[in-house]
Design a protein around this motif. Structure first.
Motif, mmCIF file in Angstrom:
data_model
loop_
_atom_site.group_PDB
_atom_site.id
_atom_site.type_symbol
_atom_site.label_atom_id
_atom_site.label_comp_id
_atom_site.label_asym_id
_atom_site.label_seq_id
_atom_site.Cartn_x
_atom_site.Cartn_y
_atom_site.Cartn_z
ATOM 1 N N SER A 114 44.448 23.874 7.115
ATOM 2 C CA SER A 114 42.961 23.686 7.195
ATOM 3 C C SER A 114 42.733 22.312 6.730
ATOM 4 C CB SER A 114 42.616 24.735 6.185
ATOM 5 O OG SER A 114 41.403 24.665 6.061
ATOM 6 N N PRO A 115 42.101 21.728 7.531
ATOM 7 C CA PRO A 115 41.681 20.310 7.478
ATOM 8 C C PRO A 115 40.588 20.306 6.128
ATOM 9 C CG PRO A 115 41.606 20.483 9.564
ATOM 10 C CD PRO A 115 41.881 21.802 8.995
ATOM 11 N N GLU A 116 39.651 21.303 6.238
ATOM 12 C CA GLU A 116 38.705 21.297 5.304
ATOM 13 C C GLU A 116 39.332 21.510 3.681
ATOM 14 O OE1 GLU A 116 36.671 21.931 9.046
ATOM 15 O OE2 GLU A 116 38.314 22.830 8.003
ATOM 16 N N GLN A 117 40.138 22.318 3.531
ATOM 17 C CA GLN A 117 40.834 22.933 2.536
ATOM 18 C C GLN A 117 41.597 21.592 1.802
ATOM 19 O OE1 GLN A 117 43.172 26.311 2.383
ATOM 20 N NE2 GLN A 117 41.452 27.748 2.687
ATOM 21 N N LEU A 118 42.391 20.923 3.008
ATOM 22 C CA LEU A 118 43.120 19.614 2.436
ATOM 23 C C LEU A 118 42.299 18.656 1.894
ATOM 24 C CD1 LEU A 118 45.638 19.791 5.499
ATOM 25 C CD2 LEU A 118 46.154 20.383 3.240
ATOM 26 N N VAL A 119 41.330 18.336 2.653
ATOM 27 C CA VAL A 119 40.336 17.205 2.233
ATOM 28 C C VAL A 119 39.704 17.416 0.883
ATOM 29 C CG1 VAL A 119 38.345 15.998 2.739
ATOM 30 C CG2 VAL A 119 39.916 16.427 4.374
ATOM 31 N N CYS A 120 39.187 18.726 0.637
ATOM 32 C CA CYS A 120 38.871 19.137 -0.588
ATOM 33 C C CYS A 120 39.805 18.863 -1.668
ATOM 34 C CB CYS A 120 38.260 20.742 -0.693
ATOM 35 S SG CYS A 120 36.913 21.057 0.301
ATOM 36 N N ARG A 121 40.634 19.208 -1.617
ATOM 37 C CA ARG A 121 41.907 19.190 -2.821
ATOM 38 C C ARG A 121 42.174 17.856 -2.904
ATOM 39 N NH1 ARG A 121 46.100 21.884 -0.294
ATOM 40 N NH2 ARG A 121 45.062 23.860 -0.405
ATOM 41 N N HIS A 122 42.127 16.990 -1.749
ATOM 42 C CA HIS A 122 42.391 15.385 -1.966
ATOM 43 C C HIS A 122 41.300 14.844 -2.821
ATOM 44 C CE1 HIS A 122 43.821 11.652 -0.769
ATOM 45 N NE2 HIS A 122 42.395 11.281 -0.310
ATOM 46 N N VAL A 123 40.058 15.261 -2.392
ATOM 47 C CA VAL A 123 39.034 14.521 -3.221
ATOM 48 C C VAL A 123 38.751 15.225 -4.639
ATOM 49 C CG1 VAL A 123 36.264 14.553 -3.413
ATOM 50 C CG2 VAL A 123 37.423 14.403 -1.062
ATOM 51 N N GLU A 124 39.192 16.317 -4.644
ATOM 52 C CA GLU A 124 39.186 16.914 -6.165
ATOM 53 C C GLU A 124 40.150 16.091 -7.198
ATOM 54 O OE1 GLU A 124 39.715 21.059 -6.987
ATOM 55 O OE2 GLU A 124 39.411 21.313 -4.849
ATOM 56 N N ARG A 125 41.276 15.696 -6.360
ATOM 57 C CA ARG A 125 42.298 14.942 -7.205
ATOM 58 C C ARG A 125 41.763 13.273 -7.781
ATOM 59 N NH1 ARG A 125 44.317 18.955 -8.573
ATOM 60 N NH2 ARG A 125 46.334 19.449 -7.928
ATOM 61 N N LEU A 126 41.037 12.811 -6.750
ATOM 62 C CA LEU A 126 40.226 11.595 -6.930
ATOM 63 C C LEU A 126 39.059 11.709 -8.124
ATOM 64 C CD1 LEU A 126 40.035 10.430 -3.504
ATOM 65 C CD2 LEU A 126 41.659 9.998 -4.696
ATOM 66 N N ILE A 127 38.547 12.732 -8.090
ATOM 67 C CA ILE A 127 37.367 12.869 -9.074
ATOM 68 C C ILE A 127 38.239 13.128 -10.496
ATOM 69 C CG2 ILE A 127 35.342 14.428 -9.811
ATOM 70 C CD1 ILE A 127 35.053 14.837 -6.980
ATOM 71 N N GLU A 128 39.336 13.914 -10.443
ATOM 72 C CA GLU A 128 39.948 14.053 -11.690
ATOM 73 C C GLU A 128 40.812 12.883 -12.437
ATOM 74 O OE1 GLU A 128 43.880 16.738 -13.247
ATOM 75 O OE2 GLU A 128 43.254 16.876 -11.080
ATOM 76 N N TYR A 129 40.981 12.023 -11.829
ATOM 77 C CA TYR A 129 41.463 10.733 -12.055
ATOM 78 C C TYR A 129 40.634 9.661 -11.652
ATOM 79 C CZ TYR A 129 45.741 13.461 -12.861
ATOM 80 O OH TYR A 129 46.700 14.180 -13.352
ATOM 81 N N PRO A 130 39.348 9.174 -12.242
ATOM 82 C CA PRO A 130 38.670 8.009 -11.940
ATOM 83 C C PRO A 130 39.388 6.705 -11.925
ATOM 84 C CG PRO A 130 37.548 9.298 -13.851
ATOM 85 C CD PRO A 130 39.134 9.795 -13.559
ATOM 86 N N GLY A 131 39.459 5.922 -10.844
ATOM 87 C CA GLY A 131 40.086 4.538 -10.695
ATOM 88 C C GLY A 131 41.387 4.717 -9.695
ATOM 89 N N ALA A 132 41.638 6.052 -9.551
ATOM 90 C CA ALA A 132 42.862 6.358 -8.457
ATOM 91 C C ALA A 132 42.278 6.075 -7.045
ATOM 92 C CB ALA A 132 43.368 7.512 -8.756
ATOM 93 N N LEU A 133 43.144 5.723 -6.405
ATOM 94 C CA LEU A 133 42.890 5.578 -4.569
ATOM 95 C C LEU A 133 43.446 6.627 -4.021
ATOM 96 C CD1 LEU A 133 43.664 1.685 -4.072
ATOM 97 C CD2 LEU A 133 41.275 2.735 -4.400
ATOM 98 N N GLN A 134 44.616 7.244 -4.534
ATOM 99 C CA GLN A 134 45.383 8.425 -3.943
ATOM 100 C C GLN A 134 45.711 8.999 -5.112
ATOM 101 O OE1 GLN A 134 47.435 6.578 -0.509
ATOM 102 N NE2 GLN A 134 46.401 8.491 0.510
ATOM 103 N N VAL A 135 45.806 10.434 -5.109
ATOM 104 C CA VAL A 135 46.698 11.289 -6.125
ATOM 105 C C VAL A 135 47.531 12.329 -5.108
ATOM 106 C CG1 VAL A 135 46.589 12.684 -8.137
ATOM 107 C CG2 VAL A 135 44.919 10.815 -7.837
ATOM 108 N N LEU A 136 48.807 12.410 -5.390
ATOM 109 C CA LEU A 136 49.778 13.003 -4.301
ATOM 110 C C LEU A 136 50.505 13.882 -5.272
ATOM 111 C CD1 LEU A 136 50.679 10.310 -1.755
ATOM 112 C CD2 LEU A 136 48.642 11.660 -1.779
ATOM 113 N N ASP A 137 50.438 15.339 -5.007
ATOM 114 C CA ASP A 137 51.372 16.189 -5.868
ATOM 115 C C ASP A 137 52.717 16.331 -5.075
ATOM 116 O OD1 ASP A 137 49.364 16.950 -7.621
ATOM 117 O OD2 ASP A 137 48.533 18.480 -6.672
ATOM 118 N N PHE A 138 53.469 16.590 -5.982
ATOM 119 C CA PHE A 138 54.980 16.870 -5.706
ATOM 120 C C PHE A 138 55.530 18.086 -6.463
ATOM 121 C CE2 PHE A 138 54.191 12.446 -4.162
ATOM 122 C CZ PHE A 138 54.954 12.706 -3.010
ATOM 123 N N ALA A 139 56.321 18.687 -5.811
ATOM 124 C CA ALA A 139 57.130 19.898 -6.568
ATOM 125 C C ALA A 139 55.979 20.717 -7.378
ATOM 126 C CB ALA A 139 58.013 19.262 -7.577
#
Length: 459
Positions: free
Chosen positions: A123-148
């Protein structure tokens, strides 16, 4: 691998481009003859004109020999039917579908992957939402990627003047960090070009630095590269009430003060009924008077999430000029994103690149647990799960310094159980480890895949 891609839109084109350089036999199906011709001129692929859900078109495209079908047309129904036909008539082993409708996603999630027409749903919409949520959670981050499953995160930040580590060698990072906190600089991009991080590499102003750390230590490490605002974001304004804007507001409204700005009065009414704690406004996101009335200068994050690239860019630039400290813009055209990101717009989010990473995790031979497409597709971050034993694996029982990695590939760390082991030369790989790699040159992907594949025996 013989791969059949249905849909030559932005996502289909991105998938074809990513896989064409990896010795795959690719056929792309679309109804647009001109789009296919342009794609064939750029890539070494085969194209077929027609509706991807028709058995005759799938047969012409070589579905009988295909090992993988990727259905990414603009229609959920076409994607579902194509997967069903591929399963029952052509016995295609793996079938991946892009689905936008939440009800289809729910059905796909509950189905048994071994018997369902869709092996994996994206789901592109769900993936983009999760991506933007991470950026809001960490002000100043350009990308935040989850592993494990979130136990480790790879974060990209831009080094700014005044950062504690800016102008210093990477080896000094451990000396700056508090006791018990460890991190690894996995990659650096300087003026758009990759710089392999060594101990004596000096971090310069404007470097885009990717580092890996335990989730609880992210803000501490970020503070070494840029000044981190200790106040978390609280007030958000989301422009655009489409699938992405609505889902983002629904996900964030319990933790933030959220306003949604939607141009259509009818759609705004539906959004207001769907959301519980958000304020829904009717108006144009590029209306300067409206933004001023809604105190844009007191808003922590402005998210331009409409389906119009130009409107997103202009409204985000306007919000920034009017005093909003952080603006995020959804931009579909990669050329637009490269022009504006890092200037008046803090972060440009590309839906097709976010979606591409999720698709590659299902497509790549060896099925890595996570794949993230970075730097407009030029680099990738990968989570490889180590399987087998000392006889069948090239990596089990070997220390990181013994691995024959390609020149532009680095290992950031290993997740073992609930623990993140930062990649130091003497760490030994064990079965079940989740190895997090950063590949700065995608041409090295084939070598990386072979290294982590499990065979009957390795000589």
């Amino acid at each position: 691998m013989k791969i059949l891609i249905l849909g030559a839109g932005q996502v289909g084109t991105s998938v074809a481009s990513a896989l064409a350089s990896e010795n795959n036999d690719i056929t792309v199906v679309d109804t647009d003859h001109q789009r296919l011709r342009e794609l064939a001129e750029k890539l070494d692929i085969r194209t077929v004109v027609g509706h991807g859900s028709l058995p005759s078109v799938l047969a012409q495209a070589g579905a009988e020999e295909a090992e993988l079908l990727v259905a990414v047309t603009s229609s959920d129904e076409v994607n579902l039917i194509a997967c069903q036909v591929a399963q029952h008539q052509f016995r295609t082993p793996t079938r991946v579908a892009r689905l936008r409708e939440a009800q289809y996603l729910d059905v796909a999630a509950l189905a048994d992957p071994d018997h369902s027409a869709v092996s994996a749903a994206i789901s592109p919409e769900q993936l983009v939402c999760r991506h933007v949520e991470r950026l809001i959670e960490y002000p100043g981050a350009l990308q935040v990627l989850d592993f494990a499953d979130g136990r480790a995160q790879l974060v990209a930040v831009r080094a700014v003047p005044g950062g504690a580590l800016v102008g210093h060698e990477i080896r000094e990072l451990r000396e700056h960090l508090p006791a018990g906190v460890d991190a690894r600089v996995a990659a650096i991009f300087r003026q758009g070009k990759p710089v392999k991080p060594e101990g004596n590499t000096v971090i310069e102003v404007d470097d885009e630095v990717f580092f890996l750390a335990d989730r609880k230590n992210i803000l501490t490490v970020m503070s070494e590269l840029r000044k981190v605002d200790p106040r978390p974001a609280r007030r958000l304004l989301i422009a655009g009430g489409g699938n992405i804007g609505r889902n983002l507001a629904r996900s964030l409204e319990s933790r933030y003060s959220v306003k949604v700005l939607e141009r259509s009065r009818e759609r705004a009414r539906g959004i207001a009924e769907d959301l519980l704690n958000s304020i829904v406004l009717v108006g144009d996101c590029a209306d300067e008077d409206l933004l001023r009335e809604e105190n844009i200068d007191q808003t922590d994050v402005y998210c331009a999430m409409t389906n119009d690239d130009e409107a997103n860019i202009l409204s985000a630039m306007l919000a920034k000029r009017m005093g909003c400290p952080r603006v995020i813009s959804l931009i579909n055209r990669p050329s637009y994103a490269e022009l504006v990101e890092g200037g008046p717009i803090d972060i440009a989010v590309s839906p097709q690149l976010v979606t591409l990473g999720a698709l590659l995790a299902h497509i790549r031979e060896g099925a890595p647990a996570r794949v993230y497409s970075l730097r407009r597709g030029a680099a990738e971050a990968i989570e490889a799960v180590v399987r087998g034993d000392r006889r069948t694996s090239q990596v089990i029982g070997r220390s990181l310094e013994e691995l024959e990695l390609p020149p532009a590939t680095t290992i950031g760390g290993i997740v073992r159980g609930d623990m993140l082991l930062i990649a130091h030369h003497d760490v030994v790989i064990e079965p079940g480890d989740h190895v997090i790699l950063f590949v700065m040159d995608k041409r090295e992907m084939a070598q990386v895949s072979v290294l982590f594949q499990t065979g009957a025996t390795w000589l």
